[in-house]
Design an enzyme around this catalytic site. Structure first.
Site, PDB file in Angstrom:
ATOM      1  N   HIS A 119       9.332   1.010   6.227  1.00  0.00           N
ATOM      2  CA  HIS A 119       8.622   1.962   5.167  1.00  0.00           C
ATOM      3  C   HIS A 119       8.930   2.486   4.001  1.00  0.00           C
ATOM      4  O   HIS A 119       8.574   4.299   4.446  1.00  0.00           O
ATOM      5  CB  HIS A 119       8.206   2.936   6.234  1.00  0.00           C
ATOM      6  CG  HIS A 119       6.825   3.840   6.342  1.00  0.00           C
ATOM      7  ND1 HIS A 119       5.331   3.023   6.818  1.00  0.00           N
ATOM      8  CD2 HIS A 119       5.853   4.200   5.261  1.00  0.00           C
ATOM      9  CE1 HIS A 119       4.339   3.437   6.094  1.00  0.00           C
ATOM     10  NE2 HIS A 119       4.624   4.724   5.329  1.00  0.00           N
ATOM     11  N   PRO A 144       0.551  -1.658  -0.188  1.00  0.00           N
ATOM     12  CA  PRO A 144      -0.150  -0.093   0.226  1.00  0.00           C
ATOM     13  C   PRO A 144       0.509   1.324  -0.017  1.00  0.00           C
ATOM     14  O   PRO A 144       1.532   1.607   0.870  1.00  0.00           O
ATOM     15  CB  PRO A 144      -1.011  -0.362   1.385  1.00  0.00           C
ATOM     16  CG  PRO A 144       0.085  -1.323   2.157  1.00  0.00           C
ATOM     17  CD  PRO A 144       0.605  -2.256   1.308  1.00  0.00           C
ATOM     18  N   SER A 186       9.096  -4.292   7.004  1.00  0.00           N
ATOM     19  CA  SER A 186       9.552  -3.636   6.489  1.00  0.00           C
ATOM     20  C   SER A 186       9.881  -2.434   7.338  1.00  0.00           C
ATOM     21  O   SER A 186       9.635  -2.426   8.354  1.00  0.00           O
ATOM     22  CB  SER A 186       7.866  -3.029   6.217  1.00  0.00           C
ATOM     23  OG  SER A 186       7.981  -1.312   5.465  1.00  0.00           O
ATOM     24  N   ARG A 198      13.816  -4.879  -5.893  1.00  0.00           N
ATOM     25  CA  ARG A 198      13.694  -4.405  -7.807  1.00  0.00           C
ATOM     26  C   ARG A 198      13.601  -5.302  -8.964  1.00  0.00           C
ATOM     27  O   ARG A 198      13.419  -5.411  -9.658  1.00  0.00           O
ATOM     28  CB  ARG A 198      15.212  -3.733  -7.805  1.00  0.00           C
ATOM     29  CG  ARG A 198      15.215  -1.938  -6.536  1.00  0.00           C
ATOM     30  CD  ARG A 198      14.105  -1.745  -7.180  1.00  0.00           C
ATOM     31  NE  ARG A 198      14.139  -0.153  -6.741  1.00  0.00           N
ATOM     32  CZ  ARG A 198      13.589   0.394  -5.031  1.00  0.00           C
ATOM     33  NH1 ARG A 198      12.249  -0.683  -4.333  1.00  0.00           N
ATOM     34  NH2 ARG A 198      13.596   1.078  -4.595  1.00  0.00           N
ATOM     35  N   ARG A 224      11.657  16.413   7.714  1.00  0.00           N
ATOM     36  CA  ARG A 224      11.446  16.306   5.341  1.00  0.00           C
ATOM     37  C   ARG A 224      12.119  15.125   5.401  1.00  0.00           C
ATOM     38  O   ARG A 224      12.694  15.168   6.068  1.00  0.00           O
ATOM     39  CB  ARG A 224      11.568  17.393   5.240  1.00  0.00           C
ATOM     40  CG  ARG A 224      10.735  18.549   4.886  1.00  0.00           C
ATOM     41  CD  ARG A 224       9.389  18.365   4.524  1.00  0.00           C
ATOM     42  NE  ARG A 224       9.999  18.245   3.662  1.00  0.00           N
ATOM     43  CZ  ARG A 224       9.866  19.050   2.424  1.00  0.00           C
ATOM     44  NH1 ARG A 224      10.107  20.837   3.144  1.00  0.00           N
ATOM     45  NH2 ARG A 224       9.831  19.371   1.318  1.00  0.00           N
TER      46      ARG A 224
END
Length: 389
Positions: free
Chosen positions: A280, A82, A278, A315, A167
């Protein structure tokens, strides 16, 4: 099949095409990580440290890639992870769902998605709905039930997004909405990418920055910053909250974002069906090791009690096989399919999944395995100091 205008042969090429096609701000939002990007980079680099131990004879003439995750049968051990607010293509998550259905893999839909869960559920039946701990218990449960009514077969609870005001590394400014002021501000970079702009103009749509899956009972959907503000204003979840939601949901339940063995054990105690190892995508606490490094320890600790999947840095099909050799039931992909969608819409997502499928088959052939379920740690060389427990 050689690359053509409408087809590409590697995920790296999909990324290259996405960079050429997308406005700079949109592309940077896809590749950004927290702070210096150390974790985001290590998610990818760690796979290169794992080496093969191939066979050369008595190789399997046919290889089986099918598996099951959270009760959903899939043609290969790859799930759509997601990801929120997809502005790379006007069809967004609906295009992703159609591609996932065509390739017969399950899809996780973000609660911060740009398309309503009802539209996505209508496009693909093998759907898991992802949630953050946002709002009251009653609101969270109501959103979960909305997803169930739309066809969601499982729930994904994401807890690995804890940074507040820092950020992201390389992340561009995100407008609250596309109004005249912001249209003029971003016009120079958008006009340099006429093909991307034309894709939206043909549909009469503009990049969607609202979050429809957080709205209930006919409410106006909040924009991204409104949703982010609600998340920031919600008390941080506790393990009893995880156990409560898992019990209320009553079906397959994944906890996403685990990188520690002790957290994995607490997740098992809370009754989860699956764990996603994970980081994220490198968008949480920078300097966390790449997810594949944390996988073996978690598999050893709880892999006989729950399904363990891995998310971060995949990948190639070979990366999928490496993760499975270290004990993962499957992997989840994020940036890879977003680059595919940027490069070619629904067909581009399907292209990425096809690339991974071929890579999985080729790795199985070289390792002499007839099934992804036959993989073991003996199939890879893990260098000293690779894992982080």
């Amino acid at each position: 099949m050689a690359s053509t205008k409408d087809w590409f042969e590697t995920v790296e090429e999909a990324q290259h095409r996405a960079k050429k096609r997308l406005p700079r701000s949109v592309y940077l939002a896809l590749v950004a990580g927290t702070e210096k990007g150390l974790t985001a980079n290590d998610n990818v680099a760690a796979f290169d440290e794992l080496a093969w131990r191939p066979h050369v004879a008595d190789l399997a003439a046919k290889r089986e890639t099918a598996t099951t995750v959270m009760g959903q049968e899939m043609s290969m051990p790859v799930l759509i992870s997601p990801t929120g607010v997809q502005a790379v293509h006007p069809d967004g998550e609906v295009a992703v769902a159609r591609a996932a259905a065509a390739e017969d893999v399950a899809m996780g839909l973000s609660s911060f998605a740009s398309k309503p869960v009802e539209e996505v559920g209508a496009a693909h039946s093998k759907l898991f709905f992802q949630m953050y701990w946002v709002g009251s218990r009653e609101t969270i449960l109501a959103r979960a039930e909305r997803a169930r009514a739309a066809g969601a077969k499982g729930l994904i609870m994401t807890l690995d997004w804890s940074f507040a005001s820092r950020r992201d590394w390389g992340s561009p400014p995100i407008p609250e909405k596309i109004d005249v002021k912001n249209a003029l501000k971003f016009a120079p970079e958008v006009l340099r990418k006429p093909r991307w702009l034309a894709t939206y103009l043909r549909t009469g749509a503009i990049p969607e920055l609202s979050v429809p899956n957080l709205a209930l009972d006919g409410q106006e959907p909040p924009n991204f910053f409104g949703a982010y503000g609600e998340w920031m204003g919600t008390a941080l979840p506790r393990w009893e909250d995880v156990a409560w939601l898992r019990e209320q949901w009553g079906g397959p339940f994944m906890l996403k974002g685990v990188t520690r063995v002790d957290d994995a054990r607490r997740a098992v105690d809370a009754g989860v069906s699956a764990i996603s190892v994970s980081t994220h995508g490198g968008n949480n606490l920078d300097s966390t090791p790449g997810a594949i490094r944390s996988l073996p320890g978690i598999v050893d600790a709880v892999g006989d009690q729950v399904e363990v999947v891995m998310d971060g840095g995949v990948r190639r099909g070979a990366d999928v096989v490496k993760a499975m050799a270290l004990g993962a039931k499957a992997v989840m992909i994020g940036r890879a399919y977003l680059w595919g969608m940027a490069a070619g819409g629904e067909r581009g997502v399907q292209n990425v999944l096809s690339i991974l499928r071929s890579g999985i088959d080729e790795a199985l052939l070289g390792l002499g395995k007839s099934s992804v379920h036959d993989l073991t740690r003996e199939d890879v060389i893990v260098p000293p100091g690779f894992t982080r427990d």
